[in-house]
Design an enzyme around this catalytic site. Structure first.
Site, mmCIF file in Angstrom:
data_model
loop_
_atom_site.group_PDB
_atom_site.id
_atom_site.type_symbol
_atom_site.label_atom_id
_atom_site.label_comp_id
_atom_site.label_asym_id
_atom_site.label_seq_id
_atom_site.Cartn_x
_atom_site.Cartn_y
_atom_site.Cartn_z
ATOM 1 N N HIS A 511 0.696 -1.174 0.400
ATOM 2 C CA HIS A 511 -0.019 -0.321 0.038
ATOM 3 C C HIS A 511 1.096 1.115 -0.245
ATOM 4 O O HIS A 511 1.083 1.842 -1.062
ATOM 5 C CB HIS A 511 -1.125 0.073 1.533
ATOM 6 C CG HIS A 511 -1.863 1.737 1.128
ATOM 7 N ND1 HIS A 511 -2.876 1.800 2.238
ATOM 8 C CD2 HIS A 511 -2.565 2.461 -0.018
ATOM 9 C CE1 HIS A 511 -3.416 2.345 2.371
ATOM 10 N NE2 HIS A 511 -3.142 2.547 0.797
ATOM 11 N N HIS A 516 1.329 4.800 -2.773
ATOM 12 C CA HIS A 516 1.812 6.395 -2.934
ATOM 13 C C HIS A 516 3.119 7.041 -2.565
ATOM 14 O O HIS A 516 3.250 7.902 -3.377
ATOM 15 C CB HIS A 516 1.025 6.423 -0.930
ATOM 16 C CG HIS A 516 -0.128 6.843 -0.445
ATOM 17 N ND1 HIS A 516 -1.208 7.265 -0.046
ATOM 18 C CD2 HIS A 516 -0.542 4.942 -0.012
ATOM 19 C CE1 HIS A 516 -1.733 6.747 -0.146
ATOM 20 N NE2 HIS A 516 -2.082 6.105 -0.071
ATOM 21 N N HIS A 704 -4.268 0.759 -6.291
ATOM 22 C CA HIS A 704 -4.371 1.423 -5.329
ATOM 23 C C HIS A 704 -6.218 1.156 -4.845
ATOM 24 O O HIS A 704 -5.684 0.304 -3.366
ATOM 25 C CB HIS A 704 -4.152 2.829 -5.026
ATOM 26 C CG HIS A 704 -4.753 3.567 -4.113
ATOM 27 N ND1 HIS A 704 -5.759 4.266 -3.854
ATOM 28 C CD2 HIS A 704 -3.660 3.747 -2.706
ATOM 29 C CE1 HIS A 704 -5.839 4.241 -2.579
ATOM 30 N NE2 HIS A 704 -4.659 4.987 -1.828
ATOM 31 N N ASN A 708 -6.743 -0.928 -1.026
ATOM 32 C CA ASN A 708 -6.497 0.206 0.307
ATOM 33 C C ASN A 708 -7.899 0.172 0.354
ATOM 34 O O ASN A 708 -8.205 -0.394 1.506
ATOM 35 C CB ASN A 708 -6.753 1.478 -0.338
ATOM 36 C CG ASN A 708 -7.398 2.763 0.573
ATOM 37 O OD1 ASN A 708 -6.447 2.844 1.868
ATOM 38 N ND2 ASN A 708 -8.192 3.135 0.110
ATOM 39 N N ILE A 856 -6.713 8.984 -0.566
ATOM 40 C CA ILE A 856 -6.853 8.637 0.900
ATOM 41 C C ILE A 856 -5.428 7.880 1.377
ATOM 42 O O ILE A 856 -5.241 6.606 0.126
ATOM 43 C CB ILE A 856 -8.204 7.751 0.977
ATOM 44 C CG1 ILE A 856 -8.772 8.076 2.645
ATOM 45 C CG2 ILE A 856 -8.158 6.456 0.048
ATOM 46 C CD1 ILE A 856 -8.611 9.180 2.755
#
Length: 856
Positions: A511, A516, A704, A708, A856
């Site tokens: 993740h 990110h 993602h 997530n 997010i």
């Protein structure tokens, strides 16, 4: 250098661009044959507590084709102040539309850019602008940015129209504006950033520690060395945490983010409320004992289930509220209590226990989650038996697993590609000595699984290892599946240690790192090197929405010293070091889904599909793999068709100076610790550009989403995915083993995270699994995002492809022969379902589609 000939398709697009009529905007008119009037509308999003800009802001227009000799820029019009503002309120957000009128010379021709000056005392959020141009053309400007007062910025803001131009095809009036805007965005690499600065630059992760708070808050710098490599983050200009300067407190969510990367006003309010609710108990150490309620552990599974009742912890919450009121500033306390009233005091029921509260204990469900759970990207086909790694050969032997191979020998099962492994061994072993302290008991694990003929996976062995004083003195234990008695209870403990390993890997690598962190340098390079007029900037922009802001908040709440991840994961203070160690293995080309599946042995090469994926899955009941390949193909078709409009051949790519500068900066600066790797695409062919863009969009959207948005469905019930264990598996003949024999359930509950850590982890994954109200999903774009009808047509083809994929996924989910799509827990695999109508699924809090970006 000889310039390549203009791309004829692009020229045709430019000629046809932006001919949409706007019924409420009068066309440009003539005054005495020497002057013309341009009329337009400006849309501003208002903050409730601040007045709009009104006549304190004005607009000017640059000609796209007429150049002023003294500046080299497009001819500039006079000023038009924002007037006649009309406000409307929708979903709690007020927008104001202002009318503007500009007088220009007859030779002004087509407007290409607008200049906005804010002489108001406050910043405002400029949503968009529309101008009427000659021949009834309507020119759109997609702004979506904060405009700060010129007394702070010392300059006005420029916005270009939504028409795309490659660098060598830029109209003469916009050439110098294009160049100077990119120079301004790069800055000079000095001083601390102020909130109004629109500057993009790179920095290492030197802001995770707070040494002024003590030795326990010291963290190493990540990035800039071969020992601790890492992707770069956006530079804020704050002193390095190594200088022992005070860092932003976690309770302070105000950290520098360039204005164009910030959340919208509505999303900011949502995120602040959700983040405070999730972190409030963690932020206030004094209330930890209240949350623990005088007990570190749950005494029964029923107590855990009570956390999903409206009556849970009412006494504790009352005491917490009183404590917060004394400890927090009034404005922050009001934010928290207001959010609490909206959210109520109840955790929603996680999907993993919605149908059957004990399904998570089933071996089939344990294995299925490796294919269709929240971390489906770590499992791989076993290439060699017994497993072997840098720390030596596994203790698992053929005699351990032979009776679980459906009559096959180990060699036959290997030849038939039916043995798989979930490997959390080698990368963990060097860290375990530092990890195993302060009520943390962790092993490195290897889990072997066998592929049945019905394509479900059967766990057949778990190996748990601890380091010794040398490589030769490490210790390993092998646990085998059992259906009842003491062996079955020990097997359940072993599986929980495996899942704790997998949870940490999921949060820190699958993740955080692989989505990110690795994407942020691409965003920075795009802003610095690709003009907003560049077609590839238009293509990528929706996939970067909010990511830099999310990452900045993560550095102050989640991944910092004593942050939420350190407090909940068994990896504790070495969490980000571990992430850095695994970045050493990262390759951008391997992030392409087909390449990833091949590398993990989950697929084989398929020459018949060479143009799109080139791979074929080993078995079709791998939900992440089969749905992911459908999404991958759709994205690649869209990217290929888009690029073919602007690039005729490889020379067009090689001669695009902005693309070449962009790609060079990504390799040499943004991912500078990987600068000398040979696996980077050379960016000399159109196919290189298509593959790189497809991979980047895949990571930012579908990849993602897959790791997530299912977090609460599975980890919302901590026994299913504990983030740490507080006890080792007891050895026969010890006092711990006697304790275990007396009450295996009590031993298991005492092994799980304590009450506070469990509650915090549930709050964290609930927040992370929620969609924003202003989310944009794959296949969605603003109504006016690009001035090109041909692109609009191929984008609709992309949308049709996504609708077809959605239909196929829903059909697969209802097909009982695909047992891994629901499993014993009856959770349909929807994490890669486009949900093109974006209607929320009835299943939990997931099922709204694939967001365009890491938002997010």
């Amino acid at each position: 250098m000889e310039h390549h000939r203009p791309c004829l398709k692009l020229q045709a697009c430019i000629n046809a661009a932006q001919t949409t009529r706007h019924t409420d905007l009068p066309a440009l008119t003539t005054q005495k044959s020497t002057k013309r009037v341009i009329r337009g509308k400006i849309i501003v999003v208002n903050s409730d507590d601040r007045s709009g800009p009104g006549k304190s802001a004005y607009l000017q227009v640059h000609s796209a084709t007429v150049v002023e000799p003294n500046t080299g820029k497009g001819k500039l019009s006079g000023k038009a102040y924002f007037k006649c503002g009309k406000s409307v309120k929708h979903d709690g957000i007020k927008t104001t539309t202002y009318k503007v009128k500009l007088s220009v010379d007859a030779e002004f021709e087509i407007p290409g850019a607008i200049l906005v000056t804010n002489e108001h005392k406050h910043e405002f959020f400029l949503q968009s602008a529309v101008l009427a141009a000659p021949d009834s053309q309507i020119i759109h400007f997609d702004c979506r940015s904060w405009i700060y007062p010129t007394k702070k910025t010392k300059s006005s803001r420029i916005f270009f129209s939504i028409t795309c131009y490659l660098p060598d095809q830029t109209p003469s009036g916009l050439l110098e504006l294009r160049r100077s805007e990119l120079v301004n965005l790069r800055g000079d690499g000095t001083r601390e950033r102020k909130e109004w600065d629109r500057i993009y630059d790179y920095d290492c992760y030197d802001d995770l520690g707070s040494p002024d708070k003590g030795r326990d808050y010291i963290r190493p710098v990540l990035g800039g060395s071969r020992f601790r490599p890492y992707p770069r983050r956006g530079r804020t200009g704050l002193p390095s945490s190594n200088t022992a300067e005070s860092r932003p407190e976690m309770i302070n969510l105000d950290i520098y983010v360039p204005p164009d990367e910030r959340f919208s006003p509505k999303k900011l309010a949502e995120v602040v409320s959700r983040s405070i609710l999730a972190a409030v108990h963690f932020l206030i150490p004094e209330v930890k004992s209240v949350i623990r309620n005088d007990s570190n552990s749950f005494e029964s599974f029923e107590e855990i289930l009570d956390m999903f009742s409206r009556k849970r912890n009412q006494v504790a919450e009352g005491k917490t509220t009183e404590k917060m009121k004394k400890l927090l500033p009034d404005n922050l306390y009001q934010e928290i209590t207001h959010a609490s009233q909206e959210q109520h005091s109840k955790f929603p029921l996680p999907q993993i226990i919605a149908e059957n509260e004990f399904a998570w204990m089933d071996d089939e469900e344990f294995a299925r989650q490796m294919l269709a759970g929240t971390n489906p990207t770590r499992i791989q086909r076993l290439q060699k038996f017994p497993p072997e790694g840098k720390t030596g050969v596994s203790s698992i032997r053929g005699s351990h697993i032979l009776h679980n191979l459906d009559g096959l020998t180990v060699n036959q099962a290997m030849i038939q590609r039916r043995i798989f492994i979930l490997d959390h061994h080698d990368y963990l072993m060097p860290f375990l000595s530092r990890i195993n302290k302060k009520d943390v008991c962790a092993y490195a694990s290897r889990t072997l699984l066998f592929l049945r003929k019905d394509t479900t996976l059967k766990p057949i062995a778990v190996e748990l290892s601890l380091p010794g004083s040398s490589r030769c003195t490490g210790m390993s234990w092998v646990f085998l599946p059992a259906s009842d008695g003491t062996e079955a209870a020990l097997w359940q403990l072993a599986k929980s240690h495996v899942v704790a390993n997998d949870s940490a890997y999921h949060h820190l690598v699958s993740h955080w790192l692989h989505t990110h962190a690795v994407v942020e340098p691409f965003i920075i390079a795009t802003r610095r090197q690709l003009s907003v007029m560049h077609p590839i900037h238009h293509l990528l922009d929706p996939h970067f929405k909010d990511t830099i802001h999310v990452n900045a908040l993560s550095r102050t709440i989640l991944i910092n010293a004593k942050g939420i991840l350190e407090q909940t994961l068994f990896t504790g203070e070495v969490s980000m070091e571990l992430s850095s160690e695994l970045y050493k293995e990262w390759r951008f080309d391997d992030q392409a889904l087909p390449a990833d599946l091949l590398k993990r042995g989950m697929a084989v090469k398929d020459p018949d599909q060479e143009s799109l994926t080139g791979v074929k899955l080993l078995f079709q009941d791998y939900p992440y793999g089969v749905d992911g390949l459908d999404i991958w193909k759709a994205i690649k078709k869209w990217v290929r068709d888009f690029c073919s409009i602007f690039y005729e051949d490889d020379d067009c790519v090689k001669n695009d100076i902005e693309i070449q500068a962009w790609w060079s900066e990504i390799q040499n600066v943004g991912h500078g610790d990987k600068r000398n790797e040979t696996w980077w695409y050379k960016m000399t062919r159109l196919s290189d550009l298509i593959e790189a863009l497809t991979t980047l969009i895949w990571i930012s959207s579908a990849s993602h989403a897959s790791v997530n948005y299912g977090q609460y469905a599975y980890a919302g019930y901590p026994p299913n995915r504990p983030m740490r264990c507080r006890k080792f598996i007891p050895e026969e003949g010890t006092l711990e083993f006697a304790e275990f024999l007396r009450d295996p359930d009590a031993y298991y509950l005492n092994m799980l995270p304590d009450r506070f850590e469990m509650t915090l982890s549930m709050a964290l994954v609930e927040v992370l699994s929620q969609f924003s109200s202003d989310e944009q999903y794959l296949g969605q774009r603003p109504s006016e995002w690009i001035g090109n009808e041909e692109i609009q047509k191929i984008f609709e083809k992309f949308n049709k492809e996504l609708r077809d994929i959605e239909r196929k996924i829903l059909e697969r989910n209802s097909n009982t022969k695909f047992r891994n799509r629901q499993g014993p827990a009856k959770i349909s695999y929807n994490l890669l379902c486009p949900h093109t109508d974006n209607v929320e699924s009835k299943e939990g809090i997931t099922g709204k589609g694939i967001p365009n970006s890491i938002s997010i």
